[in-house]
Design a protein around this motif. Structure first.
Motif, PDB file in Angstrom:
ATOM      1  N   ILE A   1       0.831  -1.207   0.000  1.00 38.43           N
ATOM      2  CA  ILE A   1       0.000   0.000   0.000  1.00 38.43           C
ATOM      3  C   ILE A   1       0.865   1.256   0.000  1.00 38.43           C
ATOM      4  CG2 ILE A   1      -0.270   0.158   2.504  1.00 38.43           C
ATOM      5  CD1 ILE A   1      -3.060   0.831   0.015  1.00 38.43           C
ATOM      6  N   GLN A   2       2.082   1.138   0.525  1.00 40.78           N
ATOM      7  CA  GLN A   2       2.976   2.292   0.573  1.00 40.78           C
ATOM      8  C   GLN A   2       3.310   2.786  -0.834  1.00 40.78           C
ATOM      9  OE1 GLN A   2       3.758   3.917   3.367  1.00 40.78           O
ATOM     10  NE2 GLN A   2       4.646   5.455   2.040  1.00 40.78           N
ATOM     11  N   TYR A   3       3.424   1.875  -1.793  1.00 43.35           N
ATOM     12  CA  TYR A   3       3.688   2.291  -3.171  1.00 43.35           C
ATOM     13  C   TYR A   3       2.541   3.133  -3.724  1.00 43.35           C
ATOM     14  CZ  TYR A   3       7.501  -1.080  -3.124  1.00 43.35           C
ATOM     15  OH  TYR A   3       8.639  -1.769  -2.815  1.00 43.35           O
ATOM     16  N   LEU A   4       1.328   2.783  -3.366  1.00 44.07           N
ATOM     17  CA  LEU A   4       0.183   3.582  -3.806  1.00 44.07           C
ATOM     18  C   LEU A   4       0.178   4.951  -3.138  1.00 44.07           C
ATOM     19  CD1 LEU A   4      -2.558   0.814  -3.853  1.00 44.07           C
ATOM     20  CD2 LEU A   4      -1.317   1.799  -5.777  1.00 44.07           C
ATOM     21  N   TYR A   5       0.582   5.019  -1.859  1.00 42.79           N
ATOM     22  CA  TYR A   5       0.697   6.314  -1.185  1.00 42.79           C
ATOM     23  C   TYR A   5       1.744   7.178  -1.881  1.00 42.79           C
ATOM     24  CZ  TYR A   5      -2.077   4.611   2.782  1.00 42.79           C
ATOM     25  OH  TYR A   5      -3.061   4.129   3.588  1.00 42.79           O
ATOM     26  N   TRP A   6       2.870   6.567  -2.241  1.00 45.64           N
ATOM     27  CA  TRP A   6       3.922   7.332  -2.923  1.00 45.64           C
ATOM     28  C   TRP A   6       3.447   7.812  -4.297  1.00 45.64           C
ATOM     29  CZ3 TRP A   6       8.164   3.293  -1.522  1.00 45.64           C
ATOM     30  CH2 TRP A   6       8.604   3.528  -0.221  1.00 45.64           C
ATOM     31  N   LEU A   7       2.727   6.958  -5.001  1.00 40.80           N
ATOM     32  CA  LEU A   7       2.193   7.358  -6.298  1.00 40.80           C
ATOM     33  C   LEU A   7       1.228   8.531  -6.148  1.00 40.80           C
ATOM     34  CD1 LEU A   7       1.833   6.937  -9.351  1.00 40.80           C
ATOM     35  CD2 LEU A   7       0.037   5.263  -8.798  1.00 40.80           C
ATOM     36  N   ALA A   8       0.339   8.441  -5.181  1.00 42.57           N
ATOM     37  CA  ALA A   8      -0.593   9.545  -4.930  1.00 42.57           C
ATOM     38  C   ALA A   8       0.173  10.801  -4.535  1.00 42.57           C
ATOM     39  CB  ALA A   8      -1.584   9.158  -3.837  1.00 42.57           C
ATOM     40  N   GLY A   9       1.217  10.659  -3.724  1.00 40.95           N
ATOM     41  CA  GLY A   9       2.019  11.810  -3.316  1.00 40.95           C
ATOM     42  C   GLY A   9       2.717  12.472  -4.482  1.00 40.95           C
ATOM     43  N   VAL A  10       3.224  11.682  -5.408  1.00 48.32           N
ATOM     44  CA  VAL A  10       3.884  12.254  -6.593  1.00 48.32           C
ATOM     45  C   VAL A  10       2.867  13.000  -7.447  1.00 48.32           C
ATOM     46  CG1 VAL A  10       5.016  11.641  -8.767  1.00 48.32           C
ATOM     47  CG2 VAL A  10       5.791  10.620  -6.630  1.00 48.32           C
ATOM     48  N   ILE A  11       1.698  12.414  -7.636  1.00 49.33           N
ATOM     49  CA  ILE A  11       0.659  13.085  -8.418  1.00 49.33           C
ATOM     50  C   ILE A  11       0.237  14.387  -7.741  1.00 49.33           C
ATOM     51  CG2 ILE A  11      -1.743  12.894  -9.200  1.00 49.33           C
ATOM     52  CD1 ILE A  11      -1.140   9.883  -9.659  1.00 49.33           C
ATOM     53  N   LEU A  12       0.094  14.369  -6.428  1.00 48.61           N
ATOM     54  CA  LEU A  12      -0.269  15.582  -5.695  1.00 48.61           C
ATOM     55  C   LEU A  12       0.841  16.625  -5.744  1.00 48.61           C
ATOM     56  CD1 LEU A  12      -1.992  13.937  -2.617  1.00 48.61           C
ATOM     57  CD2 LEU A  12      -3.109  15.303  -4.383  1.00 48.61           C
ATOM     58  N   ALA A  13       2.096  16.194  -5.710  1.00 53.03           N
ATOM     59  CA  ALA A  13       3.209  17.133  -5.810  1.00 53.03           C
ATOM     60  C   ALA A  13       3.244  17.790  -7.188  1.00 53.03           C
ATOM     61  CB  ALA A  13       4.533  16.416  -5.528  1.00 53.03           C
ATOM     62  N   ILE A  14       2.964  17.015  -8.222  1.00 57.24           N
ATOM     63  CA  ILE A  14       2.890  17.582  -9.572  1.00 57.24           C
ATOM     64  C   ILE A  14       1.753  18.588  -9.646  1.00 57.24           C
ATOM     65  CG2 ILE A  14       2.356  17.030 -11.984  1.00 57.24           C
ATOM     66  CD1 ILE A  14       3.853  14.351 -11.502  1.00 57.24           C
ATOM     67  N   THR A  15       0.628  18.257  -9.043  1.00 53.82           N
ATOM     68  CA  THR A  15      -0.501  19.180  -9.008  1.00 53.82           C
ATOM     69  C   THR A  15      -0.129  20.457  -8.278  1.00 53.82           C
ATOM     70  OG1 THR A  15      -2.050  17.326  -9.032  1.00 53.82           O
ATOM     71  CG2 THR A  15      -2.913  19.445  -8.286  1.00 53.82           C
ATOM     72  N   ALA A  16       0.572  20.335  -7.155  1.00 52.20           N
ATOM     73  CA  ALA A  16       0.995  21.519  -6.397  1.00 52.20           C
ATOM     74  C   ALA A  16       1.918  22.394  -7.225  1.00 52.20           C
ATOM     75  CB  ALA A  16       1.691  21.091  -5.103  1.00 52.20           C
TER      76      ALA A  16
ATOM     77  N   MET B   1       2.209  22.506 -10.564  1.00 55.62           N
ATOM     78  CA  MET B   1       1.498  23.098 -11.695  1.00 55.62           C
ATOM     79  C   MET B   1       0.578  24.225 -11.245  1.00 55.62           C
ATOM     80  SD  MET B   1       0.685  19.709 -13.973  1.00 55.62           S
ATOM     81  CE  MET B   1      -0.189  20.619 -15.216  1.00 55.62           C
ATOM     82  N   THR B   2      -0.047  24.072 -10.099  1.00 53.47           N
ATOM     83  CA  THR B   2      -0.926  25.115  -9.583  1.00 53.47           C
ATOM     84  C   THR B   2      -0.129  26.339  -9.174  1.00 53.47           C
ATOM     85  OG1 THR B   2      -2.453  23.429  -8.784  1.00 53.47           O
ATOM     86  CG2 THR B   2      -2.690  25.617  -7.865  1.00 53.47           C
ATOM     87  N   ALA B   3       0.998  26.129  -8.517  1.00 54.15           N
ATOM     88  CA  ALA B   3       1.811  27.256  -8.051  1.00 54.15           C
ATOM     89  C   ALA B   3       2.435  28.037  -9.204  1.00 54.15           C
ATOM     90  CB  ALA B   3       2.894  26.769  -7.106  1.00 54.15           C
ATOM     91  N   THR B   4       2.627  27.402 -10.332  1.00 54.27           N
ATOM     92  CA  THR B   4       3.246  28.093 -11.473  1.00 54.27           C
ATOM     93  C   THR B   4       2.225  28.609 -12.485  1.00 54.27           C
ATOM     94  OG1 THR B   4       3.566  25.983 -12.612  1.00 54.27           O
ATOM     95  CG2 THR B   4       5.400  26.808 -11.278  1.00 54.27           C
ATOM     96  N   ASP B   5       0.940  28.437 -12.198  1.00 52.57           N
ATOM     97  CA  ASP B   5      -0.113  28.909 -13.091  1.00 52.57           C
ATOM     98  C   ASP B   5      -0.365  30.393 -12.851  1.00 52.57           C
ATOM     99  OD1 ASP B   5      -2.300  29.248 -14.731  1.00 52.57           O
ATOM    100  OD2 ASP B   5      -3.695  28.155 -13.434  1.00 52.57           O
ATOM    101  N   ARG B   6       0.102  31.230 -13.733  1.00 55.58           N
ATOM    102  CA  ARG B   6      -0.012  32.675 -13.566  1.00 55.58           C
ATOM    103  C   ARG B   6      -1.439  33.194 -13.727  1.00 55.58           C
ATOM    104  NH1 ARG B   6       4.926  34.920 -13.007  1.00 55.58           N
ATOM    105  NH2 ARG B   6       6.697  33.751 -13.836  1.00 55.58           N
ATOM    106  N   THR B   7      -2.334  32.407 -14.272  1.00 55.11           N
ATOM    107  CA  THR B   7      -3.721  32.848 -14.433  1.00 55.11           C
ATOM    108  C   THR B   7      -4.556  32.607 -13.181  1.00 55.11           C
ATOM    109  OG1 THR B   7      -4.414  30.720 -15.371  1.00 55.11           O
ATOM    110  CG2 THR B   7      -3.622  32.395 -16.913  1.00 55.11           C
ATOM    111  N   ASN B   8      -4.030  31.873 -12.234  1.00 56.99           N
ATOM    112  CA  ASN B   8      -4.746  31.579 -10.997  1.00 56.99           C
ATOM    113  C   ASN B   8      -4.417  32.649  -9.965  1.00 56.99           C
ATOM    114  OD1 ASN B   8      -5.915  30.511  -8.716  1.00 56.99           O
ATOM    115  ND2 ASN B   8      -4.955  28.509  -8.893  1.00 56.99           N
ATOM    116  N   PRO B   9      -5.407  33.437  -9.532  1.00 56.58           N
ATOM    117  CA  PRO B   9      -5.112  34.497  -8.569  1.00 56.58           C
ATOM    118  C   PRO B   9      -4.735  33.985  -7.167  1.00 56.58           C
ATOM    119  CG  PRO B   9      -7.469  34.385  -9.004  1.00 56.58           C
ATOM    120  CD  PRO B   9      -6.799  33.428  -9.951  1.00 56.58           C
ATOM    121  N   LYS B  10      -5.110  32.771  -6.850  1.00 61.97           N
ATOM    122  CA  LYS B  10      -4.798  32.192  -5.533  1.00 61.97           C
ATOM    123  C   LYS B  10      -3.811  31.032  -5.678  1.00 61.97           C
ATOM    124  CE  LYS B  10      -9.231  33.369  -3.552  1.00 61.97           C
ATOM    125  NZ  LYS B  10     -10.390  32.888  -2.832  1.00 61.97           N
ATOM    126  N   ARG B  11      -2.868  31.200  -6.585  1.00 61.31           N
ATOM    127  CA  ARG B  11      -1.984  30.079  -6.904  1.00 61.31           C
ATOM    128  C   ARG B  11      -1.083  29.680  -5.750  1.00 61.31           C
ATOM    129  NH1 ARG B  11       2.440  32.693 -10.994  1.00 61.31           N
ATOM    130  NH2 ARG B  11       2.917  34.471  -9.697  1.00 61.31           N
TER     131      ARG B  11
END
Length: 71
Positions: free
Chosen positions: A5-20, A22-32
């Motif tokens: 199950i730890q591998y699935l947690y790591w996979l979810a964490g990587v996907i969430l880190a990518i989301t973080a 991408m969101t932080a670098t999105d200049r069109t998002n006022p609350k990035r």
């Protein structure tokens, strides 16, 4: 071979880190920055949550709730 199950947690964490990232670098998002922080904290909980003391994970969850509560 049984997948831990730890591998699935790591996979979810990587996907969430990518989301973080991408969101932080999105200049069109006022609350990035706050949105990126939210997803980043969520990613940290999945990636290294088992190694952190429970109090730090709890503080991260409270910060996430405050970010979500204030929109």
């Amino acid at each position: 071979m049984i997948i831990s199950i730890q591998y699935l947690y790591w996979l979810a964490g990587v996907i969430l880190a990518i989301t973080a990232f991408m969101t932080a670098t999105d200049r069109t998002n006022p609350k990035r920055w706050t949105t990126g922080l939210f997803w980043g904290l969520f990613a940290i909980a999945f990636l290294v949550g088992e190694k952190l003391p429970p109090v730090w994970v709890g503080i991260g969850v409270i910060v996430m709730a405050v970010i979500a509560g204030f929109g």
